[in-house]
Write an enzyme that holds these catalytic residues in place. Structure first.
Site, mmCIF file in Angstrom:
data_model
loop_
_atom_site.group_PDB
_atom_site.id
_atom_site.type_symbol
_atom_site.label_atom_id
_atom_site.label_comp_id
_atom_site.label_asym_id
_atom_site.label_seq_id
_atom_site.Cartn_x
_atom_site.Cartn_y
_atom_site.Cartn_z
ATOM 1 N N SER A 1 48.228 35.361 27.784
ATOM 2 C CA SER A 1 48.379 33.924 28.023
ATOM 3 C C SER A 1 48.334 33.138 26.716
ATOM 4 O O SER A 1 47.451 33.344 25.877
ATOM 5 C CB SER A 1 47.264 33.429 28.937
ATOM 6 O OG SER A 1 47.399 33.933 30.236
ATOM 7 N N ASP B 1 48.676 22.970 31.882
ATOM 8 C CA ASP B 1 47.806 24.039 31.406
ATOM 9 C C ASP B 1 48.094 24.379 29.948
ATOM 10 O O ASP B 1 48.130 25.541 29.547
ATOM 11 C CB ASP B 1 47.947 25.287 32.289
ATOM 12 C CG ASP B 1 46.939 26.383 31.938
ATOM 13 O OD1 ASP B 1 45.831 26.032 31.488
ATOM 14 O OD2 ASP B 1 47.273 27.568 32.094
ATOM 15 N N HIS C 1 43.655 27.175 29.942
ATOM 16 C CA HIS C 1 42.681 28.057 30.598
ATOM 17 C C HIS C 1 42.130 29.119 29.636
ATOM 18 O O HIS C 1 41.085 29.709 29.905
ATOM 19 C CB HIS C 1 43.287 28.704 31.853
ATOM 20 C CG HIS C 1 44.278 29.791 31.587
ATOM 21 N ND1 HIS C 1 45.646 29.602 31.703
ATOM 22 C CD2 HIS C 1 44.123 31.090 31.222
ATOM 23 C CE1 HIS C 1 46.269 30.732 31.422
ATOM 24 N NE2 HIS C 1 45.364 31.652 31.120
#
Length: 425
Positions: free
Chosen positions: A167, A90, A60
């Site tokens: 992230s 992901d 993402h």
């Protein structure tokens, strides 16, 4: 010089900052006839796992990003390309072209984590590069639904501050080893962040690289990691493909691959990194352990199955799978199951329906929809049925190690039309 200071110094140079611009749909209140989307600046973090510029991050972070920019700890900036991604977990691999070999992240294991253990998060929090926070392991094996489209299972929960921009960055143990990849925060909560366990993240990274390597050259083994010990790390050879380079070199089922071209093999990722950029005809020195003896072999790589003439094979054209039929004896030797036979996956086309569902080289396809796939004729019969497109998405069953897994491969409109039928699903 506290243990935390030393841990950060150990890992810091292997952490990169990722920036880029992506276009997202405008909300209903903002959309107009002239402007139905808007551009936003994205930010995230990545971890260098191969000195040639291969970086692991969250998908993402780079999804839809044009002109991915990576900044190293020393301030050097490079453009990056998306090399591979796995939607289910992901995760994504991006690649830069550095001027010199890069420092790679020390890898620990998530298999022995304890609740209460000290952990450290490093990342590009809110755009503040190389922000360091510390906390503890709050819980293990958490399942988290972060949106309608994204669900994570088996995550590490931590109270180390993890913010937007973190992230894709590392969660470290007190020795400066990565034990998780930071992935999500709980909206509106304080002191609740999550990370993908490093063992899972690196296993997925190895699978992504395996698909990439399979397009370039052929080695010819299916392996699994050992239960790593100090005296016997490596990969156990489960099967050796018939008439493969590995078979010609003398590799046998049960061999433990300990070294490939001078690279110590501790986990599947080590093997796949050692195989990067190899070409058909390259000669590789392999050290295996066999019955407590060290055996040195030479493997000459063959041509990849993905570069041979597979255009007329429906499984490759429609699903993205290159398959090899297993003999009855070979199937029984490696699988204790109710299925009567199966087809070995020898290559997976990137971005294909099979790749998007996580099917990997070494898996054994044993069924599709209501039919078994013990022979190539079984697959041909299924894919050439007049009603095949109406089965979209296609249910599949695979054997992976001792597990039987199933899933669904959604076919695109274009792919479905190749069968002579169309579908609106």
């Amino acid at each position: 010089m506290t243990p935390i200071v030393k841990a950060v110094q150990t890992a810091r140079t292997s952490v990169v900052n990722i920036r880029g611009e992506k276009t997202i749909p405008a909300s209903a209140g903002q959309a107009s006839a002239s402007d139905s989307s808007r551009r936003v600046n994205g930010m995230g973090t990545g971890v260098i796992f191969d000195a040639r510029g291969y970086i692991l991050t969250n998908f993402h972070v780079v999804d839809g990003v044009r002109d991915i920019q990576v900044t190293l700890a020393d301030g050097e900036r490079y453009p990056a390309k998306l090399a591979s991604r796995d939607l289910e977990t992901d995760l994504a691999i991006i690649k830069i072209e550095p001027k010199k070999p890069l420092q790679t992240m020390p890898l620990g294991t998530s298999g022995d984590l304890m609740t209460g253990e000290t952990v450290i998060a490093v990342g590009n929090a809110y755009g503040y590069e190389h922000t360091v926070t510390r906390g503890i392991v709050s819980a293990l094996h958490r399942a988290v639904q972060v949106s309608d489209a994204q669900f994570y299972d088996d995550l590490i929960q931590t109270d180390a501050s993890i913010n937007p921009g973190n992230s894709g960055g590392p969660l470290l143990n007190i020795d400066g080893e990565m034990i998780g990849l930071n992935v999500a925060v709980r909206s509106g909560a304080q002191g609740i962040g999550f990370a993908i366990p490093v063992d899972k993240a690196m296993s997925v990274a190895a699978t992504m690289l395996a698909s990439q390597n399979a397009r370039k050259s052929w080695f010819g083994v299916v392996s699994a990691p050992t239960h790593e010990t100090a005296d016997k790390p490596g990969l156990v050879v489960r099967t050796v493909e018939q008439r493969s380079p590995a078979e010609s070199a003398g590799l046998q089922p049960g061999d433990v691959i300990a070294d490939l071209e001078g690279v110590s093999i501790h986990r599947p990722l080590d093997f796949q990194c050692a195989m990067l950029d190899r070409k058909p005809g390259d000669t590789l020195k392999v050290v295996v352990k066999r019955s407590d003896e060290e055996v040195k072999l030479t493997v000459t790589l063959g041509e990849s199955a993905a570069t041979t003439k597979v255009a007329d094979q429906p499984a490759w054209d429609l699903l993205g799978l290159k398959l090899r039929q297993l003999s009855a004896e070979e199937f029984k030797e490696t699988n204790q199951t109710k299925y009567r036979g199966g087809l070995m996956v020898t290559a997976v086309r990137p971005n294909s329906p099979a790749s998007q569902q996580g099917i990997a080289s070494g898996d054994i396809l044993v069924g599709m929809h209501i039919w078994e796939t013990a022979t190539m004729e079984n697959v041909s019969y299924i894919l050439k049925r007049p009603d095949f497109a109406t089965l979209n998405p296609v249910k599949f069953f695979i054997l992976r190690g001792e597990e039987t897994l199933y899933g669904y491969m959604p076919l695109t409109q274009k792919t479905a039309q190749r069968t002579g039928e169309t579908t609106d699903r």
